[in-house]
Design an enzyme around this catalytic site. Structure first.
Site, PDB file in Angstrom:
ATOM      1  N   ARG A   1       0.853  -1.202   0.000  1.00 16.66           N
ATOM      2  CA  ARG A   1       0.000   0.000   0.000  1.00 16.66           C
ATOM      3  C   ARG A   1       0.883   1.245   0.000  1.00 16.66           C
ATOM      4  O   ARG A   1       0.588   2.233  -0.658  1.00 16.66           O
ATOM      5  CB  ARG A   1      -0.966   0.007   1.192  1.00 16.66           C
ATOM      6  CG  ARG A   1      -1.695   1.346   1.341  1.00 16.66           C
ATOM      7  CD  ARG A   1      -2.936   1.329   2.238  1.00 16.66           C
ATOM      8  NE  ARG A   1      -2.889   0.423   3.349  1.00 16.66           N
ATOM      9  CZ  ARG A   1      -2.132   0.583   4.449  1.00 16.66           C
ATOM     10  NH1 ARG A   1      -1.334   1.633   4.569  1.00 16.66           N
ATOM     11  NH2 ARG A   1      -2.163  -0.315   5.407  1.00 16.66           N
TER      12      ARG A   1
ATOM     13  N   TYR B   1     -16.833  16.262 -15.118  1.00 18.63           N
ATOM     14  CA  TYR B   1     -17.281  14.865 -15.151  1.00 18.63           C
ATOM     15  C   TYR B   1     -18.316  14.662 -14.033  1.00 18.63           C
ATOM     16  O   TYR B   1     -18.121  15.114 -12.905  1.00 18.63           O
ATOM     17  CB  TYR B   1     -16.071  13.946 -14.961  1.00 18.63           C
ATOM     18  CG  TYR B   1     -16.475  12.512 -14.718  1.00 18.63           C
ATOM     19  CD1 TYR B   1     -17.321  11.851 -15.607  1.00 18.63           C
ATOM     20  CD2 TYR B   1     -16.031  11.811 -13.604  1.00 18.63           C
ATOM     21  CE1 TYR B   1     -17.711  10.542 -15.389  1.00 18.63           C
ATOM     22  CE2 TYR B   1     -16.415  10.502 -13.374  1.00 18.63           C
ATOM     23  CZ  TYR B   1     -17.260   9.874 -14.273  1.00 18.63           C
ATOM     24  OH  TYR B   1     -17.652   8.579 -14.041  1.00 18.63           O
TER      25      TYR B   1
ATOM     26  N   ASP C   1      -7.779  19.073 -13.829  1.00 16.57           N
ATOM     27  CA  ASP C   1      -8.059  17.710 -14.295  1.00 16.57           C
ATOM     28  C   ASP C   1      -7.729  17.709 -15.786  1.00 16.57           C
ATOM     29  O   ASP C   1      -8.450  18.294 -16.596  1.00 16.57           O
ATOM     30  CB  ASP C   1      -9.521  17.359 -14.026  1.00 16.57           C
ATOM     31  CG  ASP C   1      -9.852  15.913 -14.412  1.00 16.57           C
ATOM     32  OD1 ASP C   1      -9.152  15.348 -15.277  1.00 16.57           O
ATOM     33  OD2 ASP C   1     -10.825  15.367 -13.855  1.00 16.57           O
TER      34      ASP C   1
ATOM     35  N   LYS D   1      -8.097   6.566 -18.920  1.00 18.47           N
ATOM     36  CA  LYS D   1      -8.394   7.137 -20.231  1.00 18.47           C
ATOM     37  C   LYS D   1      -7.151   7.112 -21.129  1.00 18.47           C
ATOM     38  O   LYS D   1      -6.637   6.054 -21.389  1.00 18.47           O
ATOM     39  CB  LYS D   1      -8.981   8.536 -20.039  1.00 18.47           C
ATOM     40  CG  LYS D   1     -10.132   8.580 -18.999  1.00 18.47           C
ATOM     41  CD  LYS D   1     -11.288   7.704 -19.410  1.00 18.47           C
ATOM     42  CE  LYS D   1     -12.511   7.724 -18.527  1.00 18.47           C
ATOM     43  NZ  LYS D   1     -12.381   7.735 -17.110  1.00 18.47           N
TER      44      LYS D   1
HETATM   45  O1  P1T Z   1     -13.354   6.730 -13.788  1.00 12.66           O
HETATM   46  P1  P1T Z   1     -12.189   7.197 -12.965  1.00 12.66           P
HETATM   47  O2  P1T Z   1     -10.881   6.602 -13.377  1.00 12.66           O
HETATM   48  O3  P1T Z   1     -12.441   7.119 -11.512  1.00 12.66           O
HETATM   49  O4  P1T Z   1     -12.005   8.756 -13.328  1.00 12.66           O
HETATM   50  C1  P1T Z   1     -12.964   9.727 -13.055  1.00 12.66           C
HETATM   51  C2  P1T Z   1     -12.840  10.878 -14.008  1.00 12.66           C
HETATM   52  C3  P1T Z   1     -12.174  12.019 -13.615  1.00 12.66           C
HETATM   53  N1  P1T Z   1     -12.026  13.085 -14.436  1.00 12.66           N
HETATM   54  C4  P1T Z   1     -12.513  13.066 -15.686  1.00 12.66           C
HETATM   55  C5  P1T Z   1     -12.350  14.267 -16.555  1.00 12.66           C
HETATM   56  C6  P1T Z   1     -13.186  11.930 -16.168  1.00 12.66           C
HETATM   57  O5  P1T Z   1     -13.649  11.951 -17.411  1.00 12.66           O
HETATM   58  C7  P1T Z   1     -13.354  10.802 -15.314  1.00 12.66           C
HETATM   59  C8  P1T Z   1     -14.093   9.579 -15.744  1.00 12.66           C
HETATM   60  N2  P1T Z   1     -14.923   9.803 -16.856  1.00 12.66           N
HETATM   61  C9  P1T Z   1     -15.696   8.849 -17.467  1.00 12.66           C
HETATM   62  C10 P1T Z   1     -15.811   7.584 -17.026  1.00 12.66           C
HETATM   63  C11 P1T Z   1     -16.451   9.321 -18.646  1.00 12.66           C
HETATM   64  O6  P1T Z   1     -16.950   8.509 -19.441  1.00 12.66           O
HETATM   65  O7  P1T Z   1     -16.542  10.547 -18.819  1.00 12.66           O
END
Ligand code: P1T
Length: 387
Positions: A56, A108, A180, A205
């Protein structure tokens, strides 16, 4: 900063993506960083612990990923997390009851949900403003404000924030700025160089890039902030496992090449959509018609692979369209090699329904993949013509 300067910072990007933190394994010569699938490490009985004690706290595969991520953003430090929201939660846990956050009014849906449904219950205060206007950010800052939370470009409307101007005005008021940078990726935008304190990613992503792992990351050059977040990374525990760390690291190696391909396809698709009679409005920072196109040229090296658009036929037309595409898979998420299509209002941004942040029901978001451009254009053509 002038666009040439932004370009210069990126010299060696593809090389760094493949080499930083990824020297051949000193024990075996393995050129791919090994997956250290272990939860704990043998410790010397005398003389204190080595760099690795418990997974961790740290793991060599994760450490390699963190070194690479720091380099790609021109940052001193990076921390990897189990998801983008795990990274976001860890940042917000650095704040205390009564602290205030100024957040982009297009974000998001999961970030909106985390702020308003989780952290507000813990006593955090949040205001959502149009960060396209730095004056609105300045006006929203108050004595309790600790953080400005930007997405640029935003999800799903591709709005931009002037990162340099906002970071400057926030810093002058003793407030930190987080960007972000999930949509742009470090290949197209480097927020730290523009003055931001902290960069957040959903590495699920573009950084991972293959829709096969969930992850998050934070990058900073501020030693105090890094120490605080590293403490929280271990104290809270939203860490990625060794295999997911390895998958993201493998994706990172080809980021530069994938981003160029995503962008070339997205540019062509945005222009095609602009001309199509069924389409009412197209959102893509690479279009001259985008209201912040000049800003995107100034602060980004490229415009990315996400294109959103509204349909003249409304929500019903949007539904019909997503049922007709063959290459664009109807799914949430983005940034993988394969093209995806979704309806933010009922999917990724359902948490903003019936709020001031609600997105139009006829909005369709494309994550443009790196398939052959003609095939993608033909798929959209047949789907739009028939819808
Ligand atoms: O899904 P996760 O890895 O927890 O990330 C969240 C997140 C944070 N910031 C942005 C700009 C994002 O687009 C996302 C996750 N977004 C999607 C799953 C989507 O389809 O837009």
């Amino acid at each position: 900063m002038a666009p040439e300067e932004v370009h210069e910072q990126h010299d060696g990007f593809a090389t760094q993506a493949i080499h930083v933190g990824q020297a051949p394994d000193p024990q075996t010569g393995a050129v791919s960083v090994p997956i250290y699938q272990t939860s704990t490490y043998a410790q010397p009985v005398e003389g204190g612990a080595g760099p690795y004690v418990y997974a961790r706290s740290s793991n060599p595969t994760r450490a390699a990923l963190e070194a690479a991520l720091a380099a790609l953003d021109g940052g001193a430090h990076a921390l990897a997390f189990a998801s983008g929201l795990g990274a976001a939660s860890t940042v917000l846990l650095a704040l205390a009851t009564g602290d205030h956050v100024v957040c982009s009014d297009d974000v998001y849906g999961g970030i909106y949900r985390l702020l308003t449904k989780v952290f507000v219950r813990q006593g955090l205060q949040v205001d959502f403003v149009d960060v396209g206007d730095p004056d609105q950010v300045a006006a929203a800052i108050r004595p309790e404000t600790k953080l400005v939370w930007l997405e640029s470009p935003t999800n799903p409307l591709l709005k931009l924030a002037d990162i340099a101007a906002i970071s400057r005005l926030a810093r002058a008021r003793g407030v930190r700025t987080l960007v972000d940078n999930t949509f742009a990726s470090p290949f197209f935008q480097r927020p730290l160089a523009l003055g931001a304190d902290l960069v957040l990613y959903s590495t699920t992503k573009y950084l991972g890039g293959h829709s096969d792992a969930v992850g998050g990351a934070l990058v900073t050059s501020d030693p105090e902030l890094y120490a605080q977040l590293k403490f929280l990374q271990n104290a809270v525990g939203a860490v990625p496992g060794p295999f997911d760390s390895w998958l993201i690291l493998r994706g990172v190696k080809t980021l530069a090449h994938r981003m160029r391909a995503h962008e070339a396809n997205a540019q062509a698709i945005a222009r095609f959509l602009l001309e199509h009679p069924a389409v009412a409005e197209v959102f893509y920072p690479g279009l001259e018609q985008h209201p912040q196109h000049a800003l995107s040229r100034r602060q980004m090296r490229g415009f990315g692979g996400i294109v959103s658009f509204r349909l003249r036929g409304g929500a019903a037309a949007a539904r019909a369209l997503v049922g007709r595409t063959r290459l664009f898979t109807f799914a949430v998420s983005l940034g993988g090699v394969e093209s995806l299509i979704e309806i933010p209002a009922t999917m990724t941004h359902a948490s903003t329904a019936d709020t001031p942040l609600a997105v139009p029901p006829d909005l369709v978001r494309l994550s443009v993949g790196i398939e052959d451009q003609d095939d993608l254009l033909a798929d959209l053509q047949q789907a739009l013509d028939g819808a």
